[in-house]
Design an enzyme around this catalytic site. Sequence first.
Site, mmCIF file in Angstrom:
data_model
loop_
_atom_site.group_PDB
_atom_site.id
_atom_site.type_symbol
_atom_site.label_atom_id
_atom_site.label_comp_id
_atom_site.label_asym_id
_atom_site.label_seq_id
_atom_site.Cartn_x
_atom_site.Cartn_y
_atom_site.Cartn_z
ATOM 1 N N THR A 1 26.202 -25.720 145.726
ATOM 2 C CA THR A 1 25.276 -24.605 145.495
ATOM 3 C C THR A 1 25.106 -23.724 146.728
ATOM 4 O O THR A 1 25.344 -22.533 146.682
ATOM 5 C CB THR A 1 23.877 -25.029 145.027
ATOM 6 O OG1 THR A 1 23.999 -25.741 143.807
ATOM 7 C CG2 THR A 1 22.976 -23.813 144.763
ATOM 8 N N TRP B 1 26.831 -35.151 143.642
ATOM 9 C CA TRP B 1 27.194 -33.912 142.937
ATOM 10 C C TRP B 1 28.717 -33.827 142.813
ATOM 11 O O TRP B 1 29.232 -33.327 141.845
ATOM 12 C CB TRP B 1 26.711 -32.700 143.733
ATOM 13 C CG TRP B 1 25.385 -32.149 143.393
ATOM 14 C CD1 TRP B 1 25.149 -30.910 142.850
ATOM 15 C CD2 TRP B 1 24.101 -32.748 143.568
ATOM 16 N NE1 TRP B 1 23.798 -30.729 142.685
ATOM 17 C CE2 TRP B 1 23.132 -31.837 143.120
ATOM 18 C CE3 TRP B 1 23.672 -33.984 144.066
ATOM 19 C CZ2 TRP B 1 21.763 -32.103 143.149
ATOM 20 C CZ3 TRP B 1 22.317 -34.265 144.093
ATOM 21 C CH2 TRP B 1 21.378 -33.338 143.639
ATOM 22 N N ASN C 1 25.546 -35.360 139.021
ATOM 23 C CA ASN C 1 24.566 -34.318 138.766
ATOM 24 C C ASN C 1 25.023 -33.274 137.753
ATOM 25 O O ASN C 1 26.036 -32.594 137.965
ATOM 26 C CB ASN C 1 24.215 -33.610 140.082
ATOM 27 C CG ASN C 1 23.170 -32.542 139.861
ATOM 28 O OD1 ASN C 1 22.019 -32.848 139.553
ATOM 29 N ND2 ASN C 1 23.567 -31.284 139.969
ATOM 30 N N GLU C 2 24.264 -33.152 136.679
ATOM 31 C CA GLU C 2 24.467 -32.089 135.680
ATOM 32 C C GLU C 2 25.897 -32.006 135.166
ATOM 33 O O GLU C 2 26.374 -30.936 134.781
ATOM 34 C CB GLU C 2 24.019 -30.733 136.249
ATOM 35 C CG GLU C 2 22.511 -30.673 136.443
ATOM 36 C CD GLU C 2 22.019 -29.409 137.128
ATOM 37 O OE1 GLU C 2 22.812 -28.478 137.310
ATOM 38 O OE2 GLU C 2 20.827 -29.366 137.483
ATOM 39 N N GLU D 1 14.947 -32.923 138.317
ATOM 40 C CA GLU D 1 15.135 -31.686 139.087
ATOM 41 C C GLU D 1 14.408 -30.566 138.360
ATOM 42 O O GLU D 1 14.577 -30.377 137.164
ATOM 43 C CB GLU D 1 16.620 -31.349 139.273
ATOM 44 C CG GLU D 1 16.809 -30.207 140.269
ATOM 45 C CD GLU D 1 18.262 -29.807 140.496
ATOM 46 O OE1 GLU D 1 19.121 -30.696 140.639
ATOM 47 O OE2 GLU D 1 18.516 -28.591 140.525
#
Length: 637
Positions: A90, A132, A178-179, A255
């Site tokens: 990110t 991540w 993550n995600e 989150e």
Amino acid sequence: YRMISFILLLCRFFTIAICVTDQYVLDDKVGLGRVFDGIGGLSGGGATSRLLVNYAEPYRSQILDYLFKPNFGASLHILKVEIGGDAQTTDGTEPSHMHYENDENFFRGYEWWLMKEAKKRNPNITLIGLPWAFPGWVGHGKNWPYDYPDITATYVVSWIIGAKQYHDLDINYVGIWNERNFDSKYIKLLRYTLDKSGLESVRIIASDNLWEPISLFMLLDQELRRAVDVIGAHYPGTTTVLEALKTQKKLWSSEDYSTFNNEVGGGCWARILNQNYVNGLMTATISWNLVASYYGELPFGRDGLMTAQEPWSGSYVVESPIWISAHTTQFTQPGWTYLQTVGHLAHGGSYVALTNGKGDLTVVIETMVCSALFAIDPLIVVSTYVLLGDLRAKLDGYKDTQRPTFFEKLSPLKLSDGSFTLNLGEDEVYTLTSLTSGLKGSFPDPPPSAPFPTTYKDDFNVANPPFTEAPDFADQTGVFEYHINLTDPGPHVFTLRQVVTQRPVTWATDADQTISVIGNYKWENLTVSCDVFMETVKTGGVFIAARVDKGGQSVRNAKGLFYWIFSDGSYKVTNDLASFSEAPSLLLLQGQYATGLLNGYPLWKNAVVLGPKNGWAAIGTKSFELAQFDNFAVKAE
Ligand SMILES: *[C@@H]1O[C@H](CO)[C@@H](O)[C@H](O)[C@H]1NC(C)=O
Ligand SMILES: *[C@@H]1O[C@H](CO)[C@@H](O)[C@H](O)[C@H]1NC(C)=O
Ligand SMILES: *[C@@H]1O[C@H](CO)[C@@H](O)[C@H](O)[C@H]1NC(C)=O
């Protein structure tokens, strides 16, 4: 502007009725609700604490106190960190503890340091790790971590073992990916690997994405249901789904927030903290991010509980979400229990009540209205009174000239016949508590804000660097680390080295080149110089750059002025990070001239530069390859 009158009738302990226009009863007779697990912040996802480590004392410790010190500021109960995977996540990359299969180093990056600093202040803080991205070898070159689930599980567990072995940190929870997709087989194998390693007490959160499909999978698979302790959803919008409730597991907003941290952001955070339980029975909420400590022009600038993005000046800002957090964190602890009597206020807002089971009660009331929460219109005036138990402050809106103040103590409420009246306006937060421990911590004002210095040099000559990264370099693809070469006979014993040699299992779209940015995004005219060493013969290449205009998730599309030299003896000047392999389209117009020197001699002159007009300085490599940099210097006009 609307007034709501509250009368709290304290008929017996824990029986509170709020009447007149609206009446609310808080009562533990009907039984208690779920156990509260805490409020937290997320460092990482990615590199969001990058600049924090470069603050000089006492400012760095002050920032940490505002975040973690009990009874002082945000007083967070939970710290969640990224398990660095060498990839862009990110706002930058975070280094892995295993760049290569046969490599292990638990002193890279700053998350270990941050966890220790948090623990020093609050020994009870809950620690969570979540990957991540993963180094390329974990996926055997594929952008997928589950083809060799045993390798991935062993890799993640080694991070937890290293945390204990090298830093005496007990990681309490670990996540999956993550995600991104989860894999049931991997989750079970992770549980098995943890248990086998004596880490039965480490709990698993899944899947840090949506409530579904993980909840549905858990309902259909007993073993998976046993393996997962917490269902963590991201940005759930305060609601959950029936399947998640049916699992009877803890539900967390693992989150949340991700909002610009002005007063509107603070209001948003207040609403989230209450309503995640009221609407969704979530017992923990974690803010992305913990502290906005990355260059503000990277994606999602200032989306942290506070702002600390100027280590060169020492300036930082304690933003409203710190005090909004304090309304809950300072007056409850993990292990307290929600009352069942929580809910919405008839005219907007919500209330929650928690007890420690020992006679203490804390009630948090928020009256955030949509206009304050979602308005981007800067003309909307937010009128807010912030009250805490018997603490009160007045905020007359961010358009007002009056400086807003938060979290100030009021005189004790007078109960008459076990009741009292509370007048509420819009966009207010109140904490009513039987505790007497609240404190609004403070330090003398930090130094004023200042731009990045116009002259900057780093020779990387640090024998025992406190961190593996050199100050203020923000890696956007690849990882740049201090390097010591004791066999080098010359002046380059100490260098900065790009160390990622294989494309990672990525989370975002990393560039195909590596790049680390530094400086002031507003820089237009500057001189960048650096000694370079290409370790890859024939096919290697490095660059220095100016006016680099993008990083984070957009790094692939970064433009700027890139000056490349290649180990086959050629050189190039390009306008895009990604275009070095194309013929250099001559960079046109705008009356901006660039010149490149090599070993003191002009190699090219007066190249005419089409935008961008401004941006960071940068260094990097042509591919995922080893290369070293020394005597980096920038001089901006
Ligand atoms: C940590 O938790 C224990 C047990 O709940 C408590 O007694 C202690 O005060 C806590 N310490 C801090 C610093 O909050
Ligand atoms: C160390 O320095 C020597 C001499 O300059 C050089 O040949 C070698 O490649 C360097 N190795 C590393 C890992 O930096
Ligand atoms: C950069 O140089 C150009 C051309 O000399 C000049 O017009 C511009 O004002 C300079 N920018 C800054 C910020 O000094």
